[in-house]
Motif scaffolding. Structure first.
Motif, PDB file in Angstrom:
ATOM      1  N   GLY A  49      93.588 -30.288  48.070  1.00 52.34           N
ATOM      2  CA  GLY A  49      94.768 -31.131  47.858  1.00 52.34           C
ATOM      3  C   GLY A  49      94.571 -32.143  46.751  1.00 52.34           C
ATOM      4  N   LYS A  50      93.420 -32.802  46.724  1.00 53.53           N
ATOM      5  CA  LYS A  50      93.143 -33.768  45.655  1.00 53.53           C
ATOM      6  C   LYS A  50      93.060 -33.074  44.305  1.00 53.53           C
ATOM      7  CE  LYS A  50      90.806 -37.686  47.847  1.00 53.53           C
ATOM      8  NZ  LYS A  50      89.552 -38.478  47.874  1.00 53.53           N
ATOM      9  N   ALA A  51      92.440 -31.901  44.284  1.00 54.77           N
ATOM     10  CA  ALA A  51      92.334 -31.156  43.023  1.00 54.77           C
ATOM     11  C   ALA A  51      93.720 -30.779  42.508  1.00 54.77           C
ATOM     12  CB  ALA A  51      91.468 -29.915  43.211  1.00 54.77           C
ATOM     13  N   LEU A  52      94.622 -30.384  43.408  1.00 58.43           N
ATOM     14  CA  LEU A  52      95.990 -30.059  42.999  1.00 58.43           C
ATOM     15  C   LEU A  52      96.730 -31.301  42.518  1.00 58.43           C
ATOM     16  CD1 LEU A  52      96.942 -27.577  45.868  1.00 58.43           C
ATOM     17  CD2 LEU A  52      96.599 -26.992  43.461  1.00 58.43           C
ATOM     18  N   ALA A  53      96.526 -32.420  43.178  1.00 60.61           N
ATOM     19  CA  ALA A  53      97.180 -33.665  42.749  1.00 60.61           C
ATOM     20  C   ALA A  53      96.709 -34.071  41.351  1.00 60.61           C
ATOM     21  CB  ALA A  53      96.894 -34.784  43.750  1.00 60.61           C
ATOM     22  N   ALA A  54      95.413 -33.916  41.090  1.00 58.36           N
ATOM     23  CA  ALA A  54      94.883 -34.216  39.758  1.00 58.36           C
ATOM     24  C   ALA A  54      95.459 -33.261  38.723  1.00 58.36           C
ATOM     25  CB  ALA A  54      93.358 -34.130  39.770  1.00 58.36           C
TER      26      ALA A  54
END
Length: 416
Positions: A49-54
């Motif tokens: 999820g964090k990787a997608l947000a970045a």
């Protein structure tokens, strides 16, 4: 209301909506970024999820970069002379050394930000669903509906309010000659100054990517090349090229982005604003400590901020949260009761959850359910007719970084 009236409301919302048509350059960049996020998650055990947000922030950056103009540049004489196009109100190179030098940011107006990020979130979700081989159709709704997601394999329809904004946008840098000016009879070197870039179409653009070395921050330059004659496409094309040429670029970007969101959250929880990269994030507030020469606001209401609350991250702006709560309740009340044609879901959707304000505004509401009491006399559940249906206020509060779902379909579709 009669059954037909509720069904007609949803059918009318579908009729008024428009399919989200992806451009070729949006689709290509989104696909590359999503693949990079998945690779990072698998190979380096990072939260998907964090990787997608970045990754989504980079997609938004392409939209911002394509709006770069001759005006709005900051000349920085410290180190190699350069002109910089910043997205918060301070020289981004000097702030890495914890030096504040005011310069107006180049963010688009808040209305344009909302339109751009809402559309790009639709683009990003479309490519995510495509990667997962889900037959989901994304529609841009008309007031009061922001987004409709229609499951083409069932009768499920998700009606959503969208609140999206990036954590940060990395500044652009163009190398320059050392600049001078006449002062009396002498020629002096310019200090930090606002300048125009008269050769914006032929400039060699670079992204300033902060890099941590020990306890301090420096930066590396990511070359993008020239805008030349493709102002609407150049940023998308150059970012695609940079990510494909430099296989480790997204990983290095994520290392910085992850520390930036930690600094953004920590500043609110603990008051610690000592991290220099915090001042590159949106809604970072007043400089601390404030330099003596930091300017007053033009309307006289205190000092300028580095970035104000109007640019809050994801769904973190309090006005947006309050409006979003009302909109989701209204959409549910007008579409869910006694409707049997569609299985209607309602949600609040963003790229990043309300990092600072979730507990304050949403935590107490995330498990609220409601029903209708036409007589207005019910004091407890037993006062309602038997089998009276109840509905979730939020079937989902959805983002890449935090997903709160009270519905199995939403849990399954939005697995981040």
């Amino acid at each position: 209301m009669e059954q037909s009236e509720f069904t007609e409301w949803i059918d009318l919302a579908l009729e008024r909506s428009q399919p989200v048509i992806l451009t070729n350059h949006e689709e290509k960049l989104a696909d590359i970024l999503i693949n990079k996020a998945y690779e990072l998650s698998v190979q380096h055990n990072k939260t998907l999820g964090k990787a997608l947000a970045a990754a989504f922030d980079i997609l938004v950056s392409a939209e911002y970069y394509k709006r770069v103009t001759n005006r709005g540049w900051c000349y920085c004489p410290n180190g190699e002379p350069s002109i910089i196009f910043p997205y918060t109100n301070t020289c981004p190179r000097c702030i890495l050394n914890k030096e504040f030098h005011f310069h107006p940011a180049n963010k688009p107006p808040s209305g344009q930000i909302g339109q751009a990020t809402s559309r790009l979130l639709c683009v990003f979700l479309d490519r995510l669903f495509n990667r997962a081989s889900r037959r989901l159709k994304i529609l841009k709704g008309s007031e009061p509906v922001d987004m409709i997601i229609q499951d083409l394999t069932s009768n499920v329809i998700l009606i959503a309010e969208v609140k999206a904004a990036p954590l940060l946008t990395l500044p652009l840098l163009v190398k320059s000659e050392r600049m001078t000016a006449v002062q009396g009879d002498a020629i002096i070197e310019l200090v930090h100054s606002g300048v125009d870039n008269s050769s914006v179409h032929s400039s060699e653009f670079n992204i300033m990517l902060p890099v941590q070395r020990g306890e301090s921050w420096n930066y590396e330059l990511i070359p993008l090349g020239k805008m030349e004659n493709t102002p609407d496409l150049w940023a998308y094309e150059r970012l695609q090229m940079a990510l494909q040429t430099d296989k480790d670029l997204f990983n290095r970007y994520f290392d910085f982005w992850e520390k930036a969101i930690e600094a953004y959250q920590s500043a609110y929880i603990t008051g610690d604003r000592t991290s220099s990269i915090y001042w590159l994030t949106n809604a970072c507030g007043q400089p601390s400590p404030r330099p003596e020469n930091w300017p007053l606001r033009s309307n006289g209401s205190g000092y300028e901020s580095v970035s104000d609350a109007k640019t809050s991250v994801g769904m973190d702006r309090t006005d947006d949260i309050k409006k979003g709560i009302y909109q989701v309740l209204k959409l549910g009340a007008e579409s869910k009761p006694v409707n049997r044609k569609y299985n209607v879901k309602t949600a609040l959707i963003s790229n990043i959850h309300a990092v600072r304000h979730y507990d304050e505004y949403l935590l107490s509401l995330q498990d609220v359910v409601w029903t209708l009491d036409e007589k207005g006399t019910a004091k407890k559940v037993g006062d309602l007719p038997n089998e009276r249906p109840i509905y979730n206020l939020f079937d989902g509060i959805i983002s890449f970084t935090r997903n709160v779902a009270r519905d199995e379909w939403i849990k399954d579709v939005f697995k981040f």
